[in-house]
Enzyme design. Structure first.
Site, PDB file in Angstrom:
ATOM      1  N   ARG A 123      31.039  41.729  35.421  1.00  0.00           N
ATOM      2  CA  ARG A 123      31.359  41.053  36.685  1.00  0.00           C
ATOM      3  C   ARG A 123      30.089  40.764  37.491  1.00  0.00           C
ATOM      4  O   ARG A 123      29.991  39.743  38.167  1.00  0.00           O
ATOM      5  CB  ARG A 123      32.355  41.888  37.475  1.00  0.00           C
ATOM      6  CG  ARG A 123      33.776  41.771  36.894  1.00  0.00           C
ATOM      7  CD  ARG A 123      34.705  42.821  37.449  1.00  0.00           C
ATOM      8  NE  ARG A 123      36.112  42.503  37.195  1.00  0.00           N
ATOM      9  CZ  ARG A 123      37.113  43.333  37.462  1.00  0.00           C
ATOM     10  NH1 ARG A 123      36.865  44.532  37.979  1.00  0.00           N
ATOM     11  NH2 ARG A 123      38.353  42.976  37.204  1.00  0.00           N
TER      12      ARG A 123
ATOM     13  N   GLU B 197      50.569  47.315  29.510  1.00  0.00           N
ATOM     14  CA  GLU B 197      50.026  45.953  29.536  1.00  0.00           C
ATOM     15  C   GLU B 197      49.923  45.365  28.135  1.00  0.00           C
ATOM     16  O   GLU B 197      50.232  44.191  27.927  1.00  0.00           O
ATOM     17  CB  GLU B 197      48.641  45.961  30.198  1.00  0.00           C
ATOM     18  CG  GLU B 197      48.682  46.265  31.689  1.00  0.00           C
ATOM     19  CD  GLU B 197      47.298  46.365  32.320  1.00  0.00           C
ATOM     20  OE1 GLU B 197      47.221  46.501  33.548  1.00  0.00           O
ATOM     21  OE2 GLU B 197      46.283  46.300  31.590  1.00  0.00           O
TER      22      GLU B 197
ATOM     23  N   LYS C 273      39.399  35.932  31.926  1.00  0.00           N
ATOM     24  CA  LYS C 273      40.110  35.171  32.961  1.00  0.00           C
ATOM     25  C   LYS C 273      39.647  33.703  33.005  1.00  0.00           C
ATOM     26  O   LYS C 273      38.571  33.365  32.475  1.00  0.00           O
ATOM     27  CB  LYS C 273      39.884  35.856  34.305  1.00  0.00           C
ATOM     28  CG  LYS C 273      40.576  37.229  34.418  1.00  0.00           C
ATOM     29  CD  LYS C 273      40.297  37.832  35.796  1.00  0.00           C
ATOM     30  CE  LYS C 273      41.116  39.074  36.048  1.00  0.00           C
ATOM     31  NZ  LYS C 273      40.887  39.578  37.423  1.00  0.00           N
TER      32      LYS C 273
ATOM     33  N   ASN D 166      36.828  36.990  38.926  1.00  0.00           N
ATOM     34  CA  ASN D 166      35.877  38.021  38.487  1.00  0.00           C
ATOM     35  C   ASN D 166      35.833  38.207  36.968  1.00  0.00           C
ATOM     36  O   ASN D 166      35.484  39.270  36.472  1.00  0.00           O
ATOM     37  CB  ASN D 166      36.158  39.336  39.222  1.00  0.00           C
ATOM     38  CG  ASN D 166      37.584  39.813  39.014  1.00  0.00           C
ATOM     39  OD1 ASN D 166      38.315  39.245  38.210  1.00  0.00           O
ATOM     40  ND2 ASN D 166      37.969  40.863  39.715  1.00  0.00           N
TER      41      ASN D 166
ATOM     42  N   THR E 256      35.642  45.526  41.104  1.00  0.00           N
ATOM     43  CA  THR E 256      36.454  44.307  41.270  1.00  0.00           C
ATOM     44  C   THR E 256      35.658  43.163  41.897  1.00  0.00           C
ATOM     45  O   THR E 256      35.768  42.023  41.468  1.00  0.00           O
ATOM     46  CB  THR E 256      37.680  44.633  42.162  1.00  0.00           C
ATOM     47  OG1 THR E 256      38.337  45.776  41.622  1.00  0.00           O
ATOM     48  CG2 THR E 256      38.649  43.468  42.208  1.00  0.00           C
TER      49      THR E 256
ATOM     50  N   TYR F  96      50.850  41.670  36.931  1.00  0.00           N
ATOM     51  CA  TYR F  96      50.293  42.064  38.235  1.00  0.00           C
ATOM     52  C   TYR F  96      51.375  42.610  39.175  1.00  0.00           C
ATOM     53  O   TYR F  96      51.229  42.527  40.401  1.00  0.00           O
ATOM     54  CB  TYR F  96      49.559  40.881  38.868  1.00  0.00           C
ATOM     55  CG  TYR F  96      48.187  40.623  38.258  1.00  0.00           C
ATOM     56  CD1 TYR F  96      47.219  41.623  38.214  1.00  0.00           C
ATOM     57  CD2 TYR F  96      47.855  39.372  37.745  1.00  0.00           C
ATOM     58  CE1 TYR F  96      45.961  41.397  37.662  1.00  0.00           C
ATOM     59  CE2 TYR F  96      46.596  39.130  37.194  1.00  0.00           C
ATOM     60  CZ  TYR F  96      45.662  40.153  37.163  1.00  0.00           C
ATOM     61  OH  TYR F  96      44.411  39.922  36.626  1.00  0.00           O
TER      62      TYR F  96
ATOM     63  N   PHE G  44      46.966  38.824  48.517  1.00  0.00           N
ATOM     64  CA  PHE G  44      46.318  37.933  47.548  1.00  0.00           C
ATOM     65  C   PHE G  44      47.186  37.646  46.326  1.00  0.00           C
ATOM     66  O   PHE G  44      46.749  36.939  45.413  1.00  0.00           O
ATOM     67  CB  PHE G  44      44.964  38.511  47.102  1.00  0.00           C
ATOM     68  CG  PHE G  44      45.009  39.887  46.460  1.00  0.00           C
ATOM     69  CD1 PHE G  44      45.374  40.050  45.128  1.00  0.00           C
ATOM     70  CD2 PHE G  44      44.681  41.019  47.196  1.00  0.00           C
ATOM     71  CE1 PHE G  44      45.408  41.298  44.532  1.00  0.00           C
ATOM     72  CE2 PHE G  44      44.719  42.289  46.611  1.00  0.00           C
ATOM     73  CZ  PHE G  44      45.088  42.429  45.274  1.00  0.00           C
TER      74      PHE G  44
ATOM     75  N   HIS H 253      39.694  41.121  33.055  1.00  0.00           N
ATOM     76  CA  HIS H 253      40.625  42.204  33.376  1.00  0.00           C
ATOM     77  C   HIS H 253      40.471  43.303  32.342  1.00  0.00           C
ATOM     78  O   HIS H 253      40.361  43.018  31.152  1.00  0.00           O
ATOM     79  CB  HIS H 253      42.076  41.702  33.341  1.00  0.00           C
ATOM     80  CG  HIS H 253      43.086  42.831  33.357  1.00  0.00           C
ATOM     81  ND1 HIS H 253      43.519  43.418  34.524  1.00  0.00           N
ATOM     82  CD2 HIS H 253      43.688  43.513  32.349  1.00  0.00           C
ATOM     83  CE1 HIS H 253      44.354  44.410  34.224  1.00  0.00           C
ATOM     84  NE2 HIS H 253      44.485  44.488  32.907  1.00  0.00           N
TER      85      HIS H 253
HETATM   86  P1  IDP Z   1      40.764  45.288  39.000  1.00  0.00           P
HETATM   87  O1  IDP Z   1      40.920  43.971  38.246  1.00  0.00           O
HETATM   88  O2  IDP Z   1      39.323  45.634  39.206  1.00  0.00           O
HETATM   89  O3  IDP Z   1      41.582  46.409  38.402  1.00  0.00           O
HETATM   90  P2  IDP Z   1      42.778  45.126  41.092  1.00  0.00           P
HETATM   91  O4  IDP Z   1      42.659  45.785  42.434  1.00  0.00           O
HETATM   92  O5  IDP Z   1      43.730  45.712  40.109  1.00  0.00           O
HETATM   93  O6  IDP Z   1      41.304  45.028  40.482  1.00  0.00           O
HETATM   94  O7  IDP Z   1      43.162  43.623  41.369  1.00  0.00           O
HETATM   95  C1  IDP Z   1      43.610  42.783  40.329  1.00  0.00           C
HETATM   96  C2  IDP Z   1      42.939  41.445  40.454  1.00  0.00           C
HETATM   97  O8  IDP Z   1      43.370  40.812  41.661  1.00  0.00           O
HETATM   98  C3  IDP Z   1      41.412  41.487  40.590  1.00  0.00           C
HETATM   99  O9  IDP Z   1      40.749  41.628  39.354  1.00  0.00           O
HETATM  100  C4  IDP Z   1      41.133  40.159  41.257  1.00  0.00           C
HETATM  101  O10 IDP Z   1      41.188  39.069  40.331  1.00  0.00           O
HETATM  102  C5  IDP Z   1      42.307  40.056  42.223  1.00  0.00           C
HETATM  103  N1  IDP Z   1      41.988  40.616  43.542  1.00  0.00           N
HETATM  104  C6  IDP Z   1      41.835  41.937  43.870  1.00  0.00           C
HETATM  105  N2  IDP Z   1      41.545  42.097  45.163  1.00  0.00           N
HETATM  106  C7  IDP Z   1      41.516  40.845  45.689  1.00  0.00           C
HETATM  107  C8  IDP Z   1      41.268  40.331  47.013  1.00  0.00           C
HETATM  108  O11 IDP Z   1      41.025  41.062  47.985  1.00  0.00           O
HETATM  109  N3  IDP Z   1      41.328  38.973  47.150  1.00  0.00           N
HETATM  110  C9  IDP Z   1      41.603  38.124  46.118  1.00  0.00           C
HETATM  111  N4  IDP Z   1      41.847  38.566  44.869  1.00  0.00           N
HETATM  112  C10 IDP Z   1      41.806  39.894  44.657  1.00  0.00           C
HETATM  113 MG    MG Z   2      43.641  46.614  38.258  1.00  0.00          MG
END
Ligand code: IDP
Ligand code: MG
Length: 138
Positions: A102, A126, A9, A112, A91, A49, A57, A115
Site C-alpha cells: 500500500r 472470505e 483491487k 489502497n 489501510t 464487506y 464509506f 485486500h
Molecule cells: P483493511 O482493508 O485494511 O482491512 P478495513 O477497515 O477492513 O481495512 O476497510 C476495508 C476497506 O474499506 C479498506 O481497505 C478501504 O478500501 C476501505 N476504507 C476503509 N476505511 C475507509 C475510509 O475511511 N474511507 C474510505 N474507504 C475506506
Molecule cells: Mg479489513
C-alpha cells in the site's frame, strides 16, 4: 497451513499492478493455491464487506470494488494472514511505509490496491465467498 484471501483491487488492476503485487507475496514465500479474475457484483461486495455495512464509506466502497474486474487469490503459508497484512501495510497508504504494497502502490484510504483477510477465521469465510474447495490446490 494457514490461508488468506487476497484481492487485487480496481485501482491496482487499472494500473497493471496485479503481477507485481502477486510477485511480492510469492517472493516472501507465500504459496499461491488459487487464483481467478472476476467482476464483483453488488451482492458479493455486500457479503464480502458486510462488517462495514453501517460505515459512512460503505456505499463508496461497494461502488469502487465493483467498478472494474479484479483478481482474487488464496495464499497459504505459516501465519499467512499476519504475513500478508504486514506486506500490505496499514489501510491508509499515507500512513504506510515505503516497501509495503500500500505504501508503494496505494492511492488513498479507499483506493489502497489490495485486500488481505484480517484473521484466520475471516479468511476461511472470505475464501468461501470466492472459491469452491475444488478450485483451491493443496
Ligand atoms: P483493511 O482493508 O485494511 O482491512 P478495513 O477497515 O477492513 O481495512 O476497510 C476495508 C476497506 O474499506 C479498506 O481497505 C478501504 O478500501 C476501505 N476504507 C476503509 N476505511 C475507509 C475510509 O475511511 N474511507 C474510505 N474507504 C475506506
Ligand atoms: Mg479489513
Amino acid at each position: 497451513m494457514e490461508r488468506s484471501l487476497v484481492l487485487i483491487k480496481p485501482d491496482a488492476m487499472e494500473r497493471g499492478l496485479a503481477g507485481a503485487i502477486i510477485g511480492r507475496l510469492q517472493s516472501q514465500g507465500l504459496k499461491l493455491v488459487a487464483i481467478k479474475m472476476l467482476h464483483m457484483d453488488r451482492e458479493l461486495a455486500g457479503r464480502h464487506y458486510a462488517v462495514h455495512r453501517e460505515k459512512p464509506f460503505f456505499e463508496g466502497l461497494v461502488s469502487y470494488i465493483t467498478s472494474a474486474p479484479i483478481v482474487a487469490a488464496v495464499f497459504a503459508g505459516d501465519d499467512a494472514v499476519g504475513a500478508i497484512r504486514k506486506l500490505m501495510g496499514p489501510t491508509d497508504p499515507a500512513k504506510a511505509e515505503a516497501g509495503t504494497i500500500r505504501g508503494d502502490f496505494g492511492v488513498d484510504i479507499e483506493h489502497n490496491s489490495i485486500h488481505g483477510s484480517d484473521s484466520p477465521k475471516t479468511a476461511e469465510q472470505e475464501i468461501r465467498l470466492f472459491f469452491g474447495e475444488g478450485e483451491i490446490f493443496p
